[in-house]
Scaffold this motif. Structure first.
Motif, short mmCIF file in Angstrom:
data_model
loop_
_atom_site.label_atom_id
_atom_site.label_comp_id
_atom_site.label_asym_id
_atom_site.label_seq_id
_atom_site.Cartn_x
_atom_site.Cartn_y
_atom_site.Cartn_z
N TYR A 181 -15.85 -0.75 25.37
CA TYR A 181 -14.89 -0.28 25.89
C TYR A 181 -13.45 0.44 25.61
O TYR A 181 -13.44 0.14 24.77
CB TYR A 181 -14.05 -1.51 26.70
CG TYR A 181 -13.17 -1.45 27.38
CD1 TYR A 181 -13.79 -1.00 29.40
CD2 TYR A 181 -11.82 -0.81 27.90
CE1 TYR A 181 -12.95 -0.98 30.38
CE2 TYR A 181 -11.35 -0.19 29.10
CZ TYR A 181 -11.34 -0.42 29.96
OH TYR A 181 -11.11 0.31 31.32
N HIS A 241 -13.50 4.69 29.19
CA HIS A 241 -13.67 3.81 31.03
C HIS A 241 -12.43 4.66 31.40
O HIS A 241 -11.79 3.86 32.38
CB HIS A 241 -14.31 2.11 30.72
CG HIS A 241 -15.35 3.03 30.34
ND1 HIS A 241 -15.99 2.24 28.56
CD2 HIS A 241 -16.57 1.95 30.86
CE1 HIS A 241 -16.58 2.28 28.88
NE2 HIS A 241 -17.86 2.06 30.22
N GLU A 242 -11.67 4.49 30.41
CA GLU A 242 -9.52 4.96 31.05
C GLU A 242 -9.21 5.54 30.28
O GLU A 242 -9.49 6.17 29.34
CB GLU A 242 -9.65 3.52 30.40
CG GLU A 242 -8.12 3.06 31.74
CD GLU A 242 -7.91 1.31 30.53
OE1 GLU A 242 -6.12 1.20 30.64
OE2 GLU A 242 -7.90 0.85 30.82
N ARG A 260 -7.57 10.68 37.81
CA ARG A 260 -8.82 9.01 37.79
C ARG A 260 -10.57 9.46 38.55
O ARG A 260 -11.25 9.77 37.43
CB ARG A 260 -8.48 7.97 38.67
CG ARG A 260 -9.58 6.93 38.37
CD ARG A 260 -9.00 5.86 39.50
NE ARG A 260 -8.77 6.34 40.84
CZ ARG A 260 -9.28 6.50 41.60
NH1 ARG A 260 -10.86 6.20 41.44
NH2 ARG A 260 -8.68 6.51 42.79
N LYS A 261 -9.72 11.00 39.71
CA LYS A 261 -11.68 11.56 40.15
C LYS A 261 -11.78 12.38 39.18
O LYS A 261 -12.66 12.38 39.52
CB LYS A 261 -10.48 11.70 41.30
CG LYS A 261 -10.08 10.92 42.46
CD LYS A 261 -9.46 11.27 43.74
CE LYS A 261 -8.93 10.21 44.92
NZ LYS A 261 -8.59 10.44 46.01
N LYS A 277 -12.89 11.22 36.32
CA LYS A 277 -14.58 9.85 36.74
C LYS A 277 -14.11 8.84 35.73
O LYS A 277 -15.32 8.64 35.26
CB LYS A 277 -15.45 10.58 36.62
CG LYS A 277 -15.67 12.15 37.26
CD LYS A 277 -17.01 12.86 36.96
CE LYS A 277 -16.99 12.98 38.43
NZ LYS A 277 -17.55 15.47 37.28
N VAL A 278 -12.97 8.71 35.59
CA VAL A 278 -13.04 7.03 35.14
C VAL A 278 -12.21 5.99 36.09
O VAL A 278 -11.91 6.69 36.80
CB VAL A 278 -11.47 7.24 33.42
CG1 VAL A 278 -12.39 8.35 32.90
CG2 VAL A 278 -9.95 7.92 34.26
N SER A 279 -12.83 4.65 35.43
CA SER A 279 -12.34 4.08 35.98
C SER A 279 -10.79 3.55 36.71
O SER A 279 -9.79 2.73 37.26
CB SER A 279 -13.00 2.95 36.14
OG SER A 279 -12.29 2.11 34.63
N ARG A 280 -9.94 4.02 35.80
CA ARG A 280 -8.57 3.81 35.94
C ARG A 280 -7.75 4.63 34.36
O ARG A 280 -8.26 5.36 33.77
CB ARG A 280 -8.13 2.24 34.84
CG ARG A 280 -6.95 1.93 35.08
CD ARG A 280 -7.09 0.48 34.70
NE ARG A 280 -6.98 -0.26 35.59
CZ ARG A 280 -7.74 -1.59 35.50
NH1 ARG A 280 -7.84 -2.31 33.86
NH2 ARG A 280 -7.84 -2.48 36.54
#
Length: 181
Positions: free
Chosen positions: A3, A142-143, A166-167, A170-173
């Motif tokens: 991660y 991812h973050e 975030r948009k 293109k990460v989840s958080r």
């Protein structure tokens, strides 16, 4: 599986900053790798996180449109654990514009000690938003965690910066943490 997390800092991370970032990922079962991003010129027109407020996603990404300001500056910051009673005074933390070597050494050492996970450091000499986009893409992160001064964090919250980031990234958080002052 790993991660990956990009940590963008405005100034040197205190021990409290490092503990709070590490606490965000303490319960993850996957191995965590941190990618620390530091600007070599945090106060200039295309420097650190504060400069991101002047750089709209439309400007940098080549899109059109302007951001609407929503939210409140009184929204509490994202604190995971309360700061330790013995904190490093802000005055002793290094400024990247003056002592970039100390910022890199101390911040990476503190985050590595707090998390016991690998910490990779990158320096940007250009537009921070572009460097952040490139780092997320090359590391497959991812973050994103931004550690900024309280006034910078409040501005990010008021402008809904984290949702837009975030948009675009293109990460989840995307998390905004205030420097431990």
């Amino acid at each position: 599986m790993t991660y990956d997390v990009v940590v963008l800092i405005e100034r040197e991370m205190s021990e409290g900053d490092a503990r709070r970032v590490a606490a965000l990922h303490a319960r993850y079962e996957d191995a965590v790798e941190y990618h620390l991003l530091v600007s070599s010129h945090p106060e200039s027109g295309f420097g650190g996180p504060m400069a991101l407020l002047g750089s709209t996603f439309a400007d940098v990404a080549g899109m059109t449109g302007s951001a609407t300001v929503i939210g409140s500056a009184t929204v509490p910051s994202a604190r995971v654990i309360p700061p330790a009673p013995t904190r490093t005074p802000v005055a002793t933390l290094a400024d990247p514009a003056v002592d970039l070597g100390s910022v890199i050494e101390h911040s990476s050492r503190r985050l590595r000690a707090a998390s016991r996970d690998p910490v990779h450091v990158s320096i940007t000499h250009g537009e921070v938003l572009l460097a952040l986009m490139q780092m997320v893409k090359t590391t497959g992160s991812h973050e994103v965690v931004v550690v900024a001064w309280p006034e910078t964090a409040a501005s990010f919250l008021c402008s809904d910066w984290s949702t837009k980031a975030r948009k675009l990234l293109k990460v989840s958080r995307v998390r905004i943490l205030e420097h431990d002052t």
